[in-house]
Motif scaffolding. Sequence first.
Motif, PDB file in Angstrom:
ATOM      1  N   PHE A   1       6.351   2.388  -7.649  1.00  0.00           N
ATOM      2  CA  PHE A   1       5.742   1.856  -6.235  1.00  0.00           C
ATOM      3  C   PHE A   1       4.256   1.804  -6.141  1.00  0.00           C
ATOM      4  CE2 PHE A   1      10.122   2.696  -5.244  1.00  0.00           C
ATOM      5  CZ  PHE A   1      10.441   1.324  -4.861  1.00  0.00           C
ATOM      6  N   SER A   2       3.706   3.066  -6.399  1.00  0.00           N
ATOM      7  CA  SER A   2       2.105   3.259  -6.257  1.00  0.00           C
ATOM      8  C   SER A   2       1.543   2.569  -7.619  1.00  0.00           C
ATOM      9  CB  SER A   2       1.793   4.879  -6.382  1.00  0.00           C
ATOM     10  OG  SER A   2       2.408   5.448  -7.730  1.00  0.00           O
ATOM     11  N   PHE A   3       2.357   2.573  -8.528  1.00  0.00           N
ATOM     12  CA  PHE A   3       1.835   1.740  -9.885  1.00  0.00           C
ATOM     13  C   PHE A   3       1.740   0.240  -9.551  1.00  0.00           C
ATOM     14  CE2 PHE A   3       3.252  -0.824 -13.601  1.00  0.00           C
ATOM     15  CZ  PHE A   3       2.310  -0.602 -14.496  1.00  0.00           C
ATOM     16  N   LEU A   4       2.642  -0.237  -8.958  1.00  0.00           N
ATOM     17  CA  LEU A   4       2.677  -1.703  -8.708  1.00  0.00           C
ATOM     18  C   LEU A   4       1.579  -2.060  -7.379  1.00  0.00           C
ATOM     19  CD1 LEU A   4       6.469  -2.511  -8.452  1.00  0.00           C
ATOM     20  CD2 LEU A   4       4.967  -3.331 -10.224  1.00  0.00           C
ATOM     21  N   GLN A   5       1.457  -0.913  -6.508  1.00  0.00           N
ATOM     22  CA  GLN A   5       0.581  -1.258  -5.304  1.00  0.00           C
ATOM     23  C   GLN A   5      -0.901  -1.355  -5.684  1.00  0.00           C
ATOM     24  OE1 GLN A   5       0.804   1.465  -2.027  1.00  0.00           O
ATOM     25  NE2 GLN A   5      -0.283  -0.115  -0.631  1.00  0.00           N
ATOM     26  N   LYS A   6      -1.333  -0.297  -6.756  1.00  0.00           N
ATOM     27  CA  LYS A   6      -2.602  -0.200  -7.163  1.00  0.00           C
ATOM     28  C   LYS A   6      -2.803  -1.488  -8.153  1.00  0.00           C
ATOM     29  CE  LYS A   6      -5.630   2.650  -9.969  1.00  0.00           C
ATOM     30  NZ  LYS A   6      -5.469   4.096 -10.678  1.00  0.00           N
ATOM     31  N   ALA A   7      -1.880  -1.742  -9.144  1.00  0.00           N
ATOM     32  CA  ALA A   7      -2.219  -2.777 -10.075  1.00  0.00           C
ATOM     33  C   ALA A   7      -2.428  -4.363  -9.422  1.00  0.00           C
ATOM     34  CB  ALA A   7      -1.019  -2.756 -10.867  1.00  0.00           C
ATOM     35  N   GLY A   8      -1.215  -4.460  -8.399  1.00  0.00           N
ATOM     36  CA  GLY A   8      -1.386  -5.918  -7.662  1.00  0.00           C
ATOM     37  C   GLY A   8      -2.428  -5.697  -6.331  1.00  0.00           C
ATOM     38  N   LYS A   9      -3.081  -4.742  -6.073  1.00  0.00           N
ATOM     39  CA  LYS A   9      -3.711  -4.458  -4.725  1.00  0.00           C
ATOM     40  C   LYS A   9      -3.005  -4.981  -3.916  1.00  0.00           C
ATOM     41  CE  LYS A   9      -8.089  -5.319  -7.332  1.00  0.00           C
ATOM     42  NZ  LYS A   9      -9.282  -6.283  -7.716  1.00  0.00           N
ATOM     43  N   VAL A  10      -1.726  -4.552  -3.506  1.00  0.00           N
ATOM     44  CA  VAL A  10      -0.714  -5.106  -2.532  1.00  0.00           C
ATOM     45  C   VAL A  10      -1.103  -4.056  -1.124  1.00  0.00           C
ATOM     46  CG1 VAL A  10       1.664  -5.329  -1.828  1.00  0.00           C
ATOM     47  CG2 VAL A  10       0.862  -5.629  -4.441  1.00  0.00           C
ATOM     48  N   GLU A  11      -1.162  -4.741  -0.264  1.00  0.00           N
ATOM     49  CA  GLU A  11      -1.509  -4.152   1.091  1.00  0.00           C
ATOM     50  C   GLU A  11      -0.322  -3.540   1.477  1.00  0.00           C
ATOM     51  OE1 GLU A  11      -2.805  -6.786   4.310  1.00  0.00           O
ATOM     52  OE2 GLU A  11      -4.766  -7.242   2.972  1.00  0.00           O
ATOM     53  N   ASP A  12      -0.324  -2.365   2.345  1.00  0.00           N
ATOM     54  CA  ASP A  12       0.623  -1.450   2.786  1.00  0.00           C
ATOM     55  C   ASP A  12       1.628  -2.314   3.451  1.00  0.00           C
ATOM     56  OD1 ASP A  12      -0.701   0.648   2.014  1.00  0.00           O
ATOM     57  OD2 ASP A  12      -1.315   1.645   3.652  1.00  0.00           O
ATOM     58  N   ARG A  13       1.304  -3.178   4.491  1.00  0.00           N
ATOM     59  CA  ARG A  13       2.424  -3.845   4.975  1.00  0.00           C
ATOM     60  C   ARG A  13       3.246  -4.671   4.272  1.00  0.00           C
ATOM     61  NH1 ARG A  13       2.897  -8.824   7.580  1.00  0.00           N
ATOM     62  NH2 ARG A  13       4.234  -8.670   9.479  1.00  0.00           N
ATOM     63  N   GLU A  14       2.639  -5.114   3.173  1.00  0.00           N
ATOM     64  CA  GLU A  14       3.374  -6.083   2.146  1.00  0.00           C
ATOM     65  C   GLU A  14       4.201  -5.102   1.328  1.00  0.00           C
ATOM     66  OE1 GLU A  14       4.600  -9.829   0.631  1.00  0.00           O
ATOM     67  OE2 GLU A  14       3.090  -9.417   2.275  1.00  0.00           O
ATOM     68  N   MET A  15       3.790  -3.973   1.097  1.00  0.00           N
ATOM     69  CA  MET A  15       4.627  -3.318   0.316  1.00  0.00           C
ATOM     70  C   MET A  15       6.091  -2.701   1.104  1.00  0.00           C
ATOM     71  SD  MET A  15       3.460  -2.423  -2.776  1.00  0.00           S
ATOM     72  CE  MET A  15       4.578  -0.869  -2.973  1.00  0.00           C
ATOM     73  N   THR A  16       5.773  -2.476   2.212  1.00  0.00           N
ATOM     74  CA  THR A  16       7.140  -2.141   3.249  1.00  0.00           C
ATOM     75  C   THR A  16       7.781  -3.087   3.639  1.00  0.00           C
ATOM     76  OG1 THR A  16       5.800  -2.425   5.400  1.00  0.00           O
ATOM     77  CG2 THR A  16       5.712  -0.251   4.396  1.00  0.00           C
ATOM     78  N   ARG A  17       7.574  -4.496   3.420  1.00  0.00           N
ATOM     79  CA  ARG A  17       8.478  -5.472   3.742  1.00  0.00           C
ATOM     80  C   ARG A  17       8.894  -6.181   2.446  1.00  0.00           C
ATOM     81  NH1 ARG A  17       5.360 -10.760   4.785  1.00  0.00           N
ATOM     82  NH2 ARG A  17       6.979 -11.283   5.899  1.00  0.00           N
ATOM     83  N   THR A  18       8.623  -5.811   1.519  1.00  0.00           N
ATOM     84  CA  THR A  18       9.070  -6.282   0.091  1.00  0.00           C
ATOM     85  C   THR A  18       9.795  -5.456  -0.586  1.00  0.00           C
ATOM     86  OG1 THR A  18       7.104  -7.629  -0.214  1.00  0.00           O
ATOM     87  CG2 THR A  18       8.166  -7.301  -2.099  1.00  0.00           C
ATOM     88  N   PHE A  19       9.584  -4.020  -0.659  1.00  0.00           N
ATOM     89  CA  PHE A  19      10.166  -3.036  -1.572  1.00  0.00           C
ATOM     90  C   PHE A  19      10.771  -1.895  -0.749  1.00  0.00           C
ATOM     91  CE2 PHE A  19       6.308  -4.525  -4.210  1.00  0.00           C
ATOM     92  CZ  PHE A  19       7.158  -4.960  -4.912  1.00  0.00           C
TER      93      PHE A  19
END
Length: 346
Positions: A280-298
Motif C-alpha cells: 500500500f505504501s509502495f502504491l501510494q508513493k509511486a502514484g502520489k495517491v492522497e490519503d483519502r483516495e487510499m482509504t476509499r479505494t483499498f
Amino acid sequence: MSSLTYADAGVDIDKANALVDNIKKIAKQTRRQGVMGDIGGFGGLFSLNLSDLKNPVLVSSTDGVGTKLKIAFMAGRHDTVGIDLVAMCVNDIAVQGAKPLFFLDYMAVGKLNTEIATQVITGIGEGCKQAKCALIGGETAEMPGFYKDNEYDLAGFTVGIVESDAIIDGSNIHVGDAIIGIASSGLHSNGFSLVRKICFDVLKLKIDDHIDDLGKTLAEELLTPTIIYSETVHSLLKLFPIHGIAHITGGGLAENVVRVLPQACVATIRKGSWDVPPVFSFLQKAGKVEDREMTRTFNNGIGLVVVVPAKKADDAMASIRAVGEKPFLIGEITPRKADEPQVQLV
C-alpha cells in the motif's frame, strides 16, 4: 464448400466435455453433507437439513474478481483467482452470520483453453474447501470473438444459511463497543484498475519484475489471493456476541463499515493501530495517491472488521489468533452528532 461444424465456428464441444470431467474431480473434493448428484446435470441439487434450525434464512451473494483477472492474464498464472472468486462471495454472507452451503461459478471465454480453465476451477475448488462449501455446478461459456485468446471473465454465486434470530445486521451495535480489524493478505480483489495504472502506466513495470520494497515479484504480490474469513467468523460466533461485521472491499473502511452502523453511532478508527502491508505504501508513493483516495479505494491491510462488546475484545482477539488470523484493536463506537460522518479515521 465442405460441411461446417460448431468447432469450425470456434466452439469445441469435445474440449468442453473434457473440461467437465476435470471439474467433476475437483467438485468431489468439496463435497459436503447435503450435496445430491454430480456435476453435469441441468441444475445443482442440495438437500437442506433443517432439523437443528427453527427459522432458517437463506443468504445469497454474487460477485466477480474484477480487473485482477488482467494480472492473471499477464502473468500466465490462473490458480489463485478462483480462490478470490469464492472469497468475494462467501465473505459477504459470512458477515451476516450465514454459513455457506454451496457455490456455483460462471466462466466465459473466447476460445476454451482446457489447461487454463482447469487451473481456474482448481482455485475455485480450493476456495470452496477453505470455506467448507460445496462446488455443485456452474457454466463454462465459449463465445468466439468475444474475448481475446487466453482471456476470460468470472462470476460466482453462493448460498448460505443462518437462523433468523442469529442474523448479524449491525442493529446491536452501541456506543462503547470495540472495533477489531482482521488483517488482509494484501490488495485482495479491489482497486486493481488503479493498481494497473500505477504499476504499468506510471512505473512502466513488467509483471515479472522483482520489487525490492515488496521482497517479491510484482506478479507474486498482486496475485496473492483474498483471505476467506467465513470459518473465522463462525468460530467467533460460537464463543462471543458479535454486534456487527463488515467485509472491507471496494470503498475501503469508510464505505463498508458504515453499511452496518446504526444512525446514532460513529466508528472511530485510529490510524496507525494496525500493520499496513508494504504494497500500500509502495502504491501510494509511486502514484502520489492522497490519503483519502487510499482509504476509499483499498483495504489498506484490514480485510474484515468485527464489532464486539468492549469487555470481550481481548478474548475475541485471542480467538482470532488461535485460528491463524491477525487481529488489531483499531477503534471504538462513539456517539454521533447531527450530520457527522459515521466513519472517522483519527
